[in-house]
Write a protein that holds these residues in place. Structure first.
Motif, PDB file in Angstrom:
ATOM      1  N   LYS A   1      15.094   2.981   1.683  1.00 11.91           N
ATOM      2  CA  LYS A   1      15.204   1.532   1.881  1.00 11.91           C
ATOM      3  C   LYS A   1      16.529   1.012   1.348  1.00 11.91           C
ATOM      4  O   LYS A   1      17.260   0.298   2.048  1.00 11.91           O
TER       5      LYS A   1
ATOM      6  N   ASN B   1       7.849  -7.588   1.181  1.00 16.90           N
ATOM      7  CA  ASN B   1       6.580  -7.875   0.497  1.00 16.90           C
ATOM      8  C   ASN B   1       6.755  -9.153  -0.330  1.00 16.90           C
ATOM      9  O   ASN B   1       7.514  -9.176  -1.296  1.00 16.90           O
TER      10      ASN B   1
ATOM     11  N   TYR C   1      -3.221  -4.846  -5.521  1.00 22.89           N
ATOM     12  CA  TYR C   1      -4.397  -4.360  -6.250  1.00 22.89           C
ATOM     13  C   TYR C   1      -4.605  -5.058  -7.596  1.00 22.89           C
ATOM     14  O   TYR C   1      -5.493  -4.669  -8.356  1.00 22.89           O
TER      15      TYR C   1
ATOM     16  N   PHE D   1      -0.438  -9.851  -6.796  1.00 21.41           N
ATOM     17  CA  PHE D   1      -0.641  -9.471  -5.391  1.00 21.41           C
ATOM     18  C   PHE D   1      -1.295  -8.089  -5.347  1.00 21.41           C
ATOM     19  O   PHE D   1      -1.565  -7.482  -6.392  1.00 21.41           O
TER      20      PHE D   1
ATOM     21  N   HIS E   1       4.720  -2.130 -14.567  1.00 18.67           N
ATOM     22  CA  HIS E   1       5.568  -1.037 -14.069  1.00 18.67           C
ATOM     23  C   HIS E   1       6.912  -1.581 -13.564  1.00 18.67           C
ATOM     24  O   HIS E   1       7.967  -1.045 -13.849  1.00 18.67           O
ATOM     25  N   ARG E   2       6.859  -2.694 -12.820  1.00 16.50           N
ATOM     26  CA  ARG E   2       8.091  -3.275 -12.249  1.00 16.50           C
ATOM     27  C   ARG E   2       8.953  -3.896 -13.348  1.00 16.50           C
ATOM     28  O   ARG E   2      10.174  -3.726 -13.370  1.00 16.50           O
TER      29      ARG E   2
ATOM     30  N   SER F   1      -0.028   3.289  -0.814  1.00 19.72           N
ATOM     31  CA  SER F   1      -0.803   2.148  -1.314  1.00 19.72           C
ATOM     32  C   SER F   1      -0.778   0.937  -0.389  1.00 19.72           C
ATOM     33  O   SER F   1      -1.797   0.267  -0.211  1.00 19.72           O
ATOM     34  N   ALA F   2       0.374   0.638   0.207  1.00 16.78           N
ATOM     35  CA  ALA F   2       0.486  -0.578   1.019  1.00 16.78           C
ATOM     36  C   ALA F   2      -0.418  -0.502   2.247  1.00 16.78           C
ATOM     37  O   ALA F   2      -0.953  -1.511   2.694  1.00 16.78           O
ATOM     38  N   ARG F   3      -0.564   0.710   2.783  1.00 15.21           N
ATOM     39  CA  ARG F   3      -1.313   0.869   4.041  1.00 15.21           C
ATOM     40  C   ARG F   3      -2.562   1.716   3.871  1.00 15.21           C
ATOM     41  O   ARG F   3      -2.984   2.399   4.814  1.00 15.21           O
TER      42      ARG F   3
ATOM     43  N   GLU G   1       9.367   4.521   6.160  1.00 14.33           N
ATOM     44  CA  GLU G   1       9.218   5.201   4.866  1.00 14.33           C
ATOM     45  C   GLU G   1       8.678   6.607   5.096  1.00 14.33           C
ATOM     46  O   GLU G   1       7.490   6.873   4.984  1.00 14.33           O
TER      47      GLU G   1
ATOM     48  N   GLU H   1       8.101 -11.791  -7.738  1.00 14.34           N
ATOM     49  CA  GLU H   1       8.325 -11.241  -9.078  1.00 14.34           C
ATOM     50  C   GLU H   1       9.818 -11.028  -9.346  1.00 14.34           C
ATOM     51  O   GLU H   1      10.324 -11.356 -10.414  1.00 14.34           O
TER      52      GLU H   1
ATOM     53  N   ALA I   1      15.732  -5.021  -0.781  1.00 15.16           N
ATOM     54  CA  ALA I   1      15.259  -4.540   0.519  1.00 15.16           C
ATOM     55  C   ALA I   1      13.739  -4.500   0.540  1.00 15.16           C
ATOM     56  O   ALA I   1      13.129  -3.435   0.543  1.00 15.16           O
TER      57      ALA I   1
ATOM     58  N   LYS J   1       6.234  -8.867  -4.211  1.00 15.15           N
ATOM     59  CA  LYS J   1       7.388  -8.288  -4.917  1.00 15.15           C
ATOM     60  C   LYS J   1       8.522  -9.307  -4.982  1.00 15.15           C
ATOM     61  O   LYS J   1       9.159  -9.479  -6.020  1.00 15.15           O
TER      62      LYS J   1
ATOM     63  N   ASN K   1      -4.294  -6.619   2.035  1.00 14.69           N
ATOM     64  CA  ASN K   1      -4.657  -6.441   0.629  1.00 14.69           C
ATOM     65  C   ASN K   1      -6.165  -6.460   0.411  1.00 14.69           C
ATOM     66  O   ASN K   1      -6.693  -5.665  -0.372  1.00 14.69           O
TER      67      ASN K   1
HETATM   68  P1  ITT Z   1       8.429  -3.157   1.028  1.00 10.40           P
HETATM   69  O1  ITT Z   1       8.519  -1.709   1.449  1.00 10.40           O
HETATM   70  O2  ITT Z   1       8.898  -4.107   2.069  1.00 10.40           O
HETATM   71  O3  ITT Z   1       9.047  -3.401  -0.307  1.00 10.40           O
HETATM   72  P2  ITT Z   1       5.590  -2.566   0.726  1.00 10.40           P
HETATM   73  O4  ITT Z   1       4.423  -3.392   0.272  1.00 10.40           O
HETATM   74  O5  ITT Z   1       5.419  -1.785   2.003  1.00 10.40           O
HETATM   75  O6  ITT Z   1       6.849  -3.536   0.833  1.00 10.40           O
HETATM   76  P3  ITT Z   1       5.577  -0.170  -0.910  1.00 10.40           P
HETATM   77  O7  ITT Z   1       5.608   0.809   0.210  1.00 10.40           O
HETATM   78  O8  ITT Z   1       6.395   0.098  -2.133  1.00 10.40           O
HETATM   79  O9  ITT Z   1       6.024  -1.618  -0.433  1.00 10.40           O
HETATM   80  O10 ITT Z   1       4.033  -0.350  -1.315  1.00 10.40           O
HETATM   81  C1  ITT Z   1       3.703  -0.978  -2.509  1.00 10.40           C
HETATM   82  C2  ITT Z   1       2.203  -1.253  -2.527  1.00 10.40           C
HETATM   83  O11 ITT Z   1       1.661  -0.835  -3.794  1.00 10.40           O
HETATM   84  C3  ITT Z   1       1.925  -2.737  -2.424  1.00 10.40           C
HETATM   85  O12 ITT Z   1       1.777  -3.138  -1.071  1.00 10.40           O
HETATM   86  C4  ITT Z   1       0.640  -2.880  -3.229  1.00 10.40           C
HETATM   87  O13 ITT Z   1      -0.455  -2.526  -2.434  1.00 10.40           O
HETATM   88  C5  ITT Z   1       0.821  -1.818  -4.323  1.00 10.40           C
HETATM   89  N1  ITT Z   1       1.477  -2.415  -5.514  1.00 10.40           N
HETATM   90  C6  ITT Z   1       2.729  -2.132  -5.990  1.00 10.40           C
HETATM   91  N2  ITT Z   1       3.018  -2.885  -7.061  1.00 10.40           N
HETATM   92  C7  ITT Z   1       1.951  -3.659  -7.277  1.00 10.40           C
HETATM   93  C8  ITT Z   1       1.656  -4.666  -8.224  1.00 10.40           C
HETATM   94  O14 ITT Z   1       2.532  -5.058  -9.144  1.00 10.40           O
HETATM   95  N3  ITT Z   1       0.451  -5.249  -8.153  1.00 10.40           N
HETATM   96  C9  ITT Z   1      -0.448  -4.902  -7.211  1.00 10.40           C
HETATM   97  N4  ITT Z   1      -0.238  -3.987  -6.265  1.00 10.40           N
HETATM   98  C10 ITT Z   1       0.951  -3.358  -6.289  1.00 10.40           C
END
Ligand code: ITT
Length: 198
Positions: free
Chosen positions: A53, A9, A154, A152, A180-181, A85-87, A41, A15, A6, A12, A95
């Motif tokens: 999600k 991004n 940061y 991608f 981390h992932r 972090s995303a926003r 979220e 990966e 789900a 993600k 980004n």
């Molecule tokens: P989805 O909810 O659709 O999965 P999203 O990007 O909104 O996408 P998150 O709310 O989990 O997802 O935000 C994750 C953010 O954290 C991502 O947009 C990056 O800015 C940062 N981030 C997470 N993992 C990262 C990684 O491996 N490398 C770089 N930045 C990462």
């Protein structure tokens, strides 16, 4: 064997495709389901948002769904941007603007105080099942100049001392081994085939 993730991004998605291909699984993401609306979220933690999600989309599709909620936790910023972090620099996700904002907020902060970690919570949900939850962390330091063009988000600013490289300078394979992932998926793998069967 297909797993639905789900996420919308693309970083993600790439990966996960690679990680699960090695295990003989194909993945689909919400990029393959353009009609499914975004899940809001509204949680206060990574786990709450990952559950929202995974569980919402699993109920909708009536099949097992994996979700990832992740982010960057910066010590000198009291843990921000964290779940935001995303926003960080506003909607929609940008980004380049996020990285610029991060550098700006750390202006004048010396190297030894630029410690940070990436966090990832994964939730695997299926209809009428208790969800499976795992997490992973990855420690590093926020650099002063973006470097590298893999990964991608940061990654160009996330310096990994053990590798003497930013996350964006690592190969995709290496990042997946130590990120981390990658760590969260490794924990999931020990449990999820059993979990799916029961
Ligand atoms: P989805 O909810 O659709 O999965 P999203 O990007 O909104 O996408 P998150 O709310 O989990 O997802 O935000 C994750 C953010 O954290 C991502 O947009 C990056 O800015 C940062 N981030 C997470 N993992 C990262 C990684 O491996 N490398 C770089 N930045 C990462």
């Amino acid at each position: 064997k297909t797993i639905v993730i789900a996420t919308r991004n693309p970083g993600k998605a790439k990966e996960f495709t690679k990680i699960f291909a090695e295990k003989g699984y194909k993945i689909k993401t919400l990029l393959d389901y353009p009609d499914i609306p975004d899940v809001e979220e509204t949680g206060k933690t990574f786990e709450e948002n990952a559950r929202l999600k995974a569980e919402t989309i699993a109920d909708l599709l009536k099949q097992p769904v994996l979700a990832d909620d992740s982010g960057l936790i910066v010590d000198a910023l009291d843990g921000r941007p964290g779940i935001f972090s995303a926003r960080f620099a506003g909607e929609p996700t940008n980004n380049a603007a996020n990285n610029a904002k991060l550098l700006h907020e750390l202006t004048g902060i010396p190297k030894e105080k630029r410690t940070a970690r990436f966090h990832c919570t994964l939730v695997f949900a299926a209809p009428d099942k208790e969800s499976l939850v795992v997490e992973g962390n990855w420690s590093g330091e926020i650099g002063t100049i973006p470097r590298g063009d893999h990964g991608f988000g940061y990654d160009p600013l996330f310096f990994v001392p053990e590798e003497q490289k930013t996350a964006a300078e690592l190969s995709d394979e290496r990042k997946n081994e130590i990120s981390h992932r990658g760590k969260a998926v490794a924990k999931l793998r020990n449990q999820w085939e059993n979990w799916l069967k029961n």
